[in-house]
Each structure stands twice: as C-alpha cells, then as structure tokens.
Design a protein around this motif. Structure first.
Motif, PDB file in Angstrom:
ATOM      1  N   TRP A   1       9.852   8.470   0.340  1.00 52.29           N
ATOM      2  CA  TRP A   1      11.059   7.939  -0.289  1.00 52.29           C
ATOM      3  C   TRP A   1      10.730   7.157  -1.555  1.00 52.29           C
ATOM      4  O   TRP A   1      11.424   7.264  -2.569  1.00 52.29           O
ATOM      5  CB  TRP A   1      11.817   7.060   0.695  1.00 52.29           C
ATOM      6  CG  TRP A   1      12.983   6.331   0.083  1.00 52.29           C
ATOM      7  CD1 TRP A   1      13.070   5.001  -0.170  1.00 52.29           C
ATOM      8  CD2 TRP A   1      14.220   6.902  -0.360  1.00 52.29           C
ATOM      9  NE1 TRP A   1      14.292   4.702  -0.735  1.00 52.29           N
ATOM     10  CE2 TRP A   1      15.010   5.853  -0.859  1.00 52.29           C
ATOM     11  CE3 TRP A   1      14.726   8.205  -0.374  1.00 52.29           C
ATOM     12  CZ2 TRP A   1      16.281   6.076  -1.382  1.00 52.29           C
ATOM     13  CZ3 TRP A   1      16.009   8.415  -0.892  1.00 52.29           C
ATOM     14  CH2 TRP A   1      16.764   7.352  -1.388  1.00 52.29           C
ATOM     15  N   ASN A   2       9.668   6.357  -1.519  1.00 51.18           N
ATOM     16  CA  ASN A   2       9.283   5.584  -2.695  1.00 51.18           C
ATOM     17  C   ASN A   2       8.859   6.487  -3.847  1.00 51.18           C
ATOM     18  O   ASN A   2       9.097   6.170  -5.019  1.00 51.18           O
ATOM     19  CB  ASN A   2       8.139   4.631  -2.337  1.00 51.18           C
ATOM     20  CG  ASN A   2       8.582   3.499  -1.437  1.00 51.18           C
ATOM     21  OD1 ASN A   2       9.765   3.175  -1.372  1.00 51.18           O
ATOM     22  ND2 ASN A   2       7.644   2.909  -0.715  1.00 51.18           N
TER      23      ASN A   2
ATOM     24  N   ILE B   1       1.109   4.016  -3.026  1.00 51.13           N
ATOM     25  CA  ILE B   1       0.879   5.439  -2.783  1.00 51.13           C
ATOM     26  C   ILE B   1       2.081   6.251  -3.242  1.00 51.13           C
ATOM     27  O   ILE B   1       1.941   7.302  -3.887  1.00 51.13           O
ATOM     28  CB  ILE B   1       0.588   5.696  -1.295  1.00 51.13           C
ATOM     29  CG1 ILE B   1      -0.752   5.066  -0.904  1.00 51.13           C
ATOM     30  CG2 ILE B   1       0.566   7.198  -0.997  1.00 51.13           C
ATOM     31  CD1 ILE B   1      -1.038   5.138   0.589  1.00 51.13           C
ATOM     32  N   GLY B   2       3.284   5.759  -2.923  1.00 53.77           N
ATOM     33  CA  GLY B   2       4.489   6.469  -3.318  1.00 53.77           C
ATOM     34  C   GLY B   2       4.609   6.628  -4.817  1.00 53.77           C
ATOM     35  O   GLY B   2       4.905   7.721  -5.319  1.00 53.77           O
ATOM     36  N   ASP B   3       4.380   5.559  -5.581  1.00 55.84           N
ATOM     37  CA  ASP B   3       4.491   5.649  -7.032  1.00 55.84           C
ATOM     38  C   ASP B   3       3.372   6.504  -7.619  1.00 55.84           C
ATOM     39  O   ASP B   3       3.590   7.264  -8.567  1.00 55.84           O
ATOM     40  CB  ASP B   3       4.469   4.254  -7.659  1.00 55.84           C
ATOM     41  CG  ASP B   3       4.695   4.304  -9.156  1.00 55.84           C
ATOM     42  OD1 ASP B   3       5.829   4.612  -9.572  1.00 55.84           O
ATOM     43  OD2 ASP B   3       3.736   4.066  -9.924  1.00 55.84           O
TER      44      ASP B   3
ATOM     45  N   VAL C   1       0.841  -1.198   0.000  1.00 55.66           N
ATOM     46  CA  VAL C   1       0.000   0.000   0.000  1.00 55.66           C
ATOM     47  C   VAL C   1       0.876   1.247   0.000  1.00 55.66           C
ATOM     48  O   VAL C   1       0.651   2.197  -0.768  1.00 55.66           O
ATOM     49  CB  VAL C   1      -0.958   0.002   1.211  1.00 55.66           C
ATOM     50  CG1 VAL C   1      -1.624   1.365   1.366  1.00 55.66           C
ATOM     51  CG2 VAL C   1      -2.022  -1.070   1.052  1.00 55.66           C
ATOM     52  N   GLY C   2       1.909   1.251   0.855  1.00 49.81           N
ATOM     53  CA  GLY C   2       2.819   2.382   0.884  1.00 49.81           C
ATOM     54  C   GLY C   2       3.560   2.564  -0.429  1.00 49.81           C
ATOM     55  O   GLY C   2       3.752   3.689  -0.906  1.00 49.81           O
TER      56      GLY C   2
ATOM     57  N   PHE D   1       6.476  -1.316   9.748  1.00 47.31           N
ATOM     58  CA  PHE D   1       5.380  -0.364   9.567  1.00 47.31           C
ATOM     59  C   PHE D   1       5.909   1.067   9.626  1.00 47.31           C
ATOM     60  O   PHE D   1       5.527   1.924   8.806  1.00 47.31           O
ATOM     61  CB  PHE D   1       4.307  -0.573  10.637  1.00 47.31           C
ATOM     62  CG  PHE D   1       3.145   0.369  10.522  1.00 47.31           C
ATOM     63  CD1 PHE D   1       2.150   0.154   9.586  1.00 47.31           C
ATOM     64  CD2 PHE D   1       3.051   1.473  11.353  1.00 47.31           C
ATOM     65  CE1 PHE D   1       1.077   1.026   9.467  1.00 47.31           C
ATOM     66  CE2 PHE D   1       1.988   2.356  11.250  1.00 47.31           C
ATOM     67  CZ  PHE D   1       0.997   2.126  10.309  1.00 47.31           C
ATOM     68  N   PHE D   2       6.787   1.344  10.588  1.00 46.98           N
ATOM     69  CA  PHE D   2       7.390   2.681  10.682  1.00 46.98           C
ATOM     70  C   PHE D   2       8.185   2.993   9.417  1.00 46.98           C
ATOM     71  O   PHE D   2       8.076   4.093   8.853  1.00 46.98           O
ATOM     72  CB  PHE D   2       8.294   2.755  11.914  1.00 46.98           C
ATOM     73  CG  PHE D   2       9.058   4.045  12.031  1.00 46.98           C
ATOM     74  CD1 PHE D   2       8.461   5.169  12.572  1.00 46.98           C
ATOM     75  CD2 PHE D   2      10.379   4.127  11.601  1.00 46.98           C
ATOM     76  CE1 PHE D   2       9.165   6.361  12.676  1.00 46.98           C
ATOM     77  CE2 PHE D   2      11.084   5.314  11.708  1.00 46.98           C
ATOM     78  CZ  PHE D   2      10.476   6.432  12.245  1.00 46.98           C
TER      79      PHE D   2
END
Length: 226
Positions: free
Chosen positions: A185-186, A41-43, A37-38, A176-177
């Motif tokens: 960063w992603n 969202i990043g891309d 998911v992270g 998770f952190f």
C-alpha cells in the motif's frame, strides 16, 4: 476493557523472541522501528517500479536513481506521525470495542473504513507536501486531483485487511500486521503522491508524460546509484 499485552517469553535468542521482548517492554519504539522499515521498503519499491516502467515505455520522466530525499521524508513522516497515531488508535479502538464480539469487530472495521482511512490519506498528502516545501495551494491541488481515486483504491485493500486484523490478530500485534500489508500500500500511496504536479491531475505511473515533484525541503534530494 483491559488491553494489557499478554506476557511474552523472554530470553529467546531467536528473532521472534527478541521482537516479542521489545514489543512488551518498548511497544511504541518497536512499532515505530518496524513501521518505518515498512514505509522505507514501500517507497523504495515504488521508486524502482516507476523507473522500470518508464524505461520500458521509453519515457525520460523517471530515468534517475533513487531519490533519498523523498524516501527520508516518508520515513520521517511515518516515525513522527503515522506509526504513533496508529499505535494509540488501535489501543483506543480496543478500549471502545473490546474483544471478539462480532458487533464490536464490525464497528472497528467501520471506524477504519469511514474514519481512519480517509483521514490518514488526507494527512499523508498534506504532511508529505508540507515536508517537501509545497505551498498550501499546491497541496490542495494534489489532494483535489488524487484524493478520491486513492480512497477508492483503499476500499480494495483495507476492509478485508481490517476484518482479518481485528478478528484474528491480538491488539499488540495489529500494527505489525498492518505494516506487512502496508508495504504494498505504501508503494502505491507514495507513487500516487509523487507522480503529481501542481499543474494537473495525477497520472498513471507508466504514463509517458509523468513528471516528478522534487521539492524536498527538509531532506534535499540526493541522486545516488544503488
């Protein structure tokens, strides 16, 4: 050296209670789920930022809609490679250097800065390049043109993040952190990776001459409106 997660409350109807329950009983699956998911969202943020800045400058390079093939590739890479490696990496570090001993924390941060981060950036460029159908020479060119600058940028993000992570965050919550920090960063890493060509070095996201490498082999790009 026992790194078994502490008991967590069950039966809570809250999101946090559900997450803690899943983390205790299905740790790797839960971390993969939150990690992808992270990464997605990043891309997604990266693509929207590229489109916005190019529109501001009048560039035609990114006047397109979301590239779902590109997003699917980075998500698949995170699910199959990135997150599982991080999961076992944090467990292994805690096994080698357990607890909150200052020397152990220092050694963990050093491992992050000098070992894991350089290898993970290299793996990202190589893995995503392979999934996009790039040749070995094209992947090598991208790494030569962008690896060192990306590694330098990582020094502004990960040393402090790693120090906080190892000193304040319990081992079962560290991924998770990291995922929360990794959203920004992603976005940067994906932008760097996808704003390069095999003919030259990576250019700033807002450069008018930026071109998009769009050779998604596993997931051919589908242009859609969001």
């Amino acid at each position: 050296n026992n790194i078994t997660p502490e008991p967590m409350a069950e039966g809570s109807d809250s999101w946090s209670g559900t997450y803690l329950y899943m983390l205790e009983h299905f740790p790797l699956f839960t971390k993969v789920l939150t990690g992808v998911v992270g990464m997605a969202i990043g891309d997604y943020v990266s693509q929207k930022a590229e489109k916005y800045f190019c529109a501001v400058e009048g560039s035609q390079g990114f006047k397109r809609d979301t590239n779902w093939g590109r997003l699917a590739n980075v998500v698949l890479f995170a699910a199959l490679v990135g997150v599982p490696i991080l999961h076992f990496y944090y467990m292994f570090l805690e096994f080698l250097f357990p607890g909150q001993n200052p020397i152990h924390i220092f050694l963990k941060v050093c491992c992050d800065i000098f070992l894991f981060t350089p290898l993970s950036i290299l793996g990202f460029f190589a893995g995503i390049g392979f999934m996009e159908g790039l040749t070995s020479s094209e992947i090598q060119q991208q790494i030569q043109s962008s690896y060192l600058s990306t590694l330098r940028t990582s020094l502004a993000v990960w040393p402090l993040a790693s120090l906080i992570n190892f000193y304040f965050i319990a081992v079962q919550y560290r991924l998770f952190f990291t995922g929360c920090i990794s959203i920004a960063w992603n976005a940067y890493l994906s932008s760097v990776k996808h704003n390069s060509t095999s003919k030259g070095p990576i250019l700033p996201v807002t450069a008018k001459t930026t071109q998009q490498t769009n050779k998604a082999l596993l997931f051919p790009a589908k242009v859609s409106v969001i």
